[in-house]
Design an enzyme around this catalytic site. Structure first.
Site, short mmCIF file in Angstrom:
data_model
loop_
_atom_site.label_atom_id
_atom_site.label_comp_id
_atom_site.label_asym_id
_atom_site.label_seq_id
_atom_site.Cartn_x
_atom_site.Cartn_y
_atom_site.Cartn_z
N GLU A 42 -24.30 -8.38 -46.43
CA GLU A 42 -23.77 -7.64 -45.29
C GLU A 42 -23.93 -6.13 -45.47
O GLU A 42 -24.23 -5.41 -44.52
CB GLU A 42 -22.30 -8.00 -45.06
CG GLU A 42 -22.07 -9.41 -44.56
CD GLU A 42 -22.69 -9.68 -43.20
OE1 GLU A 42 -23.02 -8.71 -42.48
OE2 GLU A 42 -22.85 -10.86 -42.85
N TYR A 48 -15.73 -4.56 -40.24
CA TYR A 48 -16.73 -5.61 -40.00
C TYR A 48 -17.04 -6.39 -41.29
O TYR A 48 -17.04 -7.62 -41.29
CB TYR A 48 -18.02 -5.02 -39.44
CG TYR A 48 -19.14 -6.04 -39.51
CD1 TYR A 48 -19.17 -7.09 -38.59
CD2 TYR A 48 -20.09 -6.00 -40.52
CE1 TYR A 48 -20.14 -8.07 -38.68
CE2 TYR A 48 -21.06 -6.98 -40.61
CZ TYR A 48 -21.08 -8.01 -39.69
OH TYR A 48 -22.03 -8.99 -39.79
N ASP A 67 -20.77 -7.92 -34.83
CA ASP A 67 -21.85 -6.98 -35.09
C ASP A 67 -22.58 -6.70 -33.78
O ASP A 67 -22.13 -7.11 -32.70
CB ASP A 67 -22.79 -7.52 -36.17
CG ASP A 67 -23.55 -8.78 -35.74
OD1 ASP A 67 -23.30 -9.29 -34.62
OD2 ASP A 67 -24.40 -9.26 -36.52
#
Length: 351
Positions: A46, A129, A147
């Site tokens: 990520e 996030y 996202d």
């Protein structure tokens, strides 16, 4: 009223068949069997995928996990080694945060990632996030993972008229409605990845493949006849331009590099010596005056590079000389950040 259980069932059934095969995933079959992805690999992927495509990030991910297979291994890495391994991924503050986070997990959590969004958010460099993604994918928490792909799906699914970026809070709220009670719905980690995959492969920015979409029956954007016009966008301001000079100082087969300050753009990275980057171009006289050492400096032209917030025109001047630099053989220049690699490539004899 939106039939959320039916929509979720349709998307998860699609994901079971169409899930992307990614190096950091266990896959939907494993997810249904209760096997979760390694949180270290989820977190690392990520961070790498922020502002980077899957094809570009994948070889870096494979290289990192071969070299540092656990978060404790990464925590023990030398700063310079990690920054060199990161070269080419851009946004180098992420690399510094990556190392700080790994060291915090190793020192404060015994090398084990915490399993809640709140605890993950407390780690260095972990934002909302990333915390949600790790909580959902690695720990099957009912987290709202949003996202750019998910924002696009929500904008089309609900035909949100407010343009981005102002619409972002509303898009996140709408995505959250599909997650609320997800423990009851089941498979929250797979749900998060299914939405991402839908946005990446079907609900694409341009020419969405609505005929292949498993949730088009509920999509207001599809019903409008113009789904590609969502999300609505405001006109972007022109990116400002800056100007600078990069200096190729050579001594035989070696090139002079400098370590950039730890904070700021490209912080902590090795790079070519440069002038300041400013709003006005440099004259020849100014370029030579700003050089890092005396020499017969010659103009090799200019290279262009685009950063997130500005474009850079970088003139390249070359000379033979010496001095207190990090002298690097030509084969070592391939690890330079891309802006400096472009400048090094300005003369064929250096690579």
């Amino acid at each position: 009223m939106l039939d959320i259980p039916a929509l979720r069932a349709a998307l998860l059934a699609w994901y079971d068949v169409q899930a992307r095969d990614l190096a950091w995933r266990t896959g939907p079959a494993a997810g249904k069997a209760g096997q979760r992805s390694d949180p270290y690999r989820v977190w690392l992927s990520e961070v790498m995928l922020q502002q980077t495509t899957v094809p570009h990030a994948t070889p870096y991910f494979l290289s990192f996990t071969r070299r540092w297979p656990t978060v404790s291994d990464l925590a023990a890495a030398e700063d310079g080694d990690l920054m060199a391994a990161w070269a080419g991924l851009g946004y180098y503050a992420r690399a510094r945060n990556l190392l700080a986070c790994a060291r915090a997990v190793a020192a404060d959590h015994g090398g084990v990632f915490p399993d809640t969004e709140e605890a993950l958010r407390a780690l260095p460099g972990v934002g909302a996030y990333t915390a949600a993604a790790v909580a959902a994918i690695a720990f099957d928490r009912a987290a709202n993972v949003v996202d750019g792909n998910v924002e696009r799906v929500m904008a089309r699914l609900f035909a949100v008229e407010e343009p981005v970026p102002d619409a972002k809070p509303e898009l996140k709220r709408l995505a959250g409605e599909l997650v609320t009670g997800a423990k009851g719905y089941g498979r929250p980690g797979d749900w998060a990845q299914a939405l991402m995959d839908l946005g990446a492969t079907v609900c694409r920015p341009k020419a969405p493949l609505c005929d292949r979409c498993p949730i088009s029956a509920w999509c207001e954007g599809f019903k409008s006849g113009a789904p590609e016009t969502y999300p609505r966008k405001t006109r972007k301001a022109d990116r400002p331009r800056r100007f600078g000079v990069a200096y190729l100082l050579t001594r035989g087969d070696a090139t002079a590099l400098v370590r950039r300050p730890p904070k700021g753009l490209l912080g902590g990275m090795l790079g070519l010596p440069t002038s300041d980057w400013r709003a006005a171009p440099y004259t020849d006289e100014e370029a030579v005056a700003a050089a890092p050492a005396a020499g017969a400096w010659r103009d090799l032209g200019a290279v262009e590079h685009v950063f997130t917030h500005f474009s850079l025109t970088l003139r390249v001047f070359a000379a033979e000389g010496g001095g207190d630099f990090v002298w690097t053989p030509r084969e070592g220049l391939s690890a330079l950040p891309s802006v400096f690699l472009k400048a090094a490539l300005a003369t064929r004899r250096l690579l």
